[in-house]
Design an enzyme around this catalytic site. Structure first.
Site, short mmCIF file in Angstrom:
data_model
loop_
_atom_site.label_atom_id
_atom_site.label_comp_id
_atom_site.label_asym_id
_atom_site.label_seq_id
_atom_site.Cartn_x
_atom_site.Cartn_y
_atom_site.Cartn_z
N CYS A 7 0.87 -1.17 -0.08
CA CYS A 7 0.02 -0.11 0.01
C CYS A 7 0.85 1.20 -0.05
O CYS A 7 1.84 1.30 0.32
CB CYS A 7 -1.07 0.07 1.15
SG CYS A 7 -2.15 1.22 1.10
N ASP A 123 -6.09 -3.00 11.95
CA ASP A 123 -5.19 -2.19 11.76
C ASP A 123 -4.80 -1.50 13.20
O ASP A 123 -5.83 -1.47 14.00
CB ASP A 123 -5.15 -1.03 10.73
CG ASP A 123 -4.15 -0.28 10.30
OD1 ASP A 123 -3.13 -0.73 10.64
OD2 ASP A 123 -4.14 0.64 9.47
#
Length: 203
Positions: A7, A123
């Site tokens: 990412c 996360d």
């Protein structure tokens, strides 16, 4: 085999390194971040990504109209939501949604696993921005829920700890950003090392 998302990519050389090493997904950040790219830049980078590698856009509190415009421009395969978006927004987005939820305690894990999105990403809490803090969270919180639904694991992953993470919590995908950077910039060698570490534990 655990799938791999790299990412926060901004440069063609790092997209190429990720694709050639075997990444399953590339993430473009459209939310405020030091990794933010414009839709036009993401479109340029996406042109070199084969169809087998999914393109995921990261957003924070954007409207459905703005998201869908970028989905069509790049184009994107998935949208990852990191803000305070309502579940009603999911139905308005033209591609499948990944809901990102920060994990501080067991209640956060339970909320994540109940979410209506097709996929959830768990996360560590952000610091300056939503997500992308480079910190891990307590994986013990997730272990007992690991079989309840497919999920993506993010937060402080790097080539040295991703093998342990996969063994312990068994995500369908791992998501890395700062863990494959050197001095705030993506590092092709670290990208390759991360992908290799995932592939080795997934054999």
């Amino acid at each position: 085999m655990t799938r791999i998302k790299i990412c926060g990519l901004k440069e063609a050389e790092h997209v190429q390194a990720a694709v050639e090493a075997g990444a399953d997904a590339i993430g473009f950040v459209f939310a405020p971040s030091k990794r933010q790219v414009s839709p036009e830049k993401a479109q340029e980078l996406a042109a070199g990504i084969p169809a087998s590698v999914k393109k995921i856009g990261v957003f924070v509190n954007s409207s459905a109209e703005e998201i869908n415009e970028i989905v069509r421009t790049v184009p994107l395969d998935y949208v990852q939501l990191h803000g305070d978006e309502s579940t009603a927004l999911y139905e308005q987005i033209e591609v499948p949604v990944i809901r990102a939820i920060s994990i501080r305690n067991a209640e956060d894990v339970e909320r994540a696993f109940r979410d209506a999105a097709p996929l959830v990403l768990i996360d560590a809490p952000g610091t300056d921005f939503r997500g992308g803090s480079g910190h891990t969270f307590d994986w013990d919180l997730v272990e007992k829920h690991a079989e309840e639904r497919p999920f993506i694991l993010a937060g402080g992953l790097n080539p040295d700890n991703v093998g342990e993470a996969i063994t312990r919590v068994r995500p369908v995908m791992v998501d890395v950003s700062s863990g494959v950077e050197t001095d705030g910039r993506k590092d092709s060698n670290k990208i390759k090392a991360f992908i290799r570490a995932v592939q080795e534990v997934s054999l």
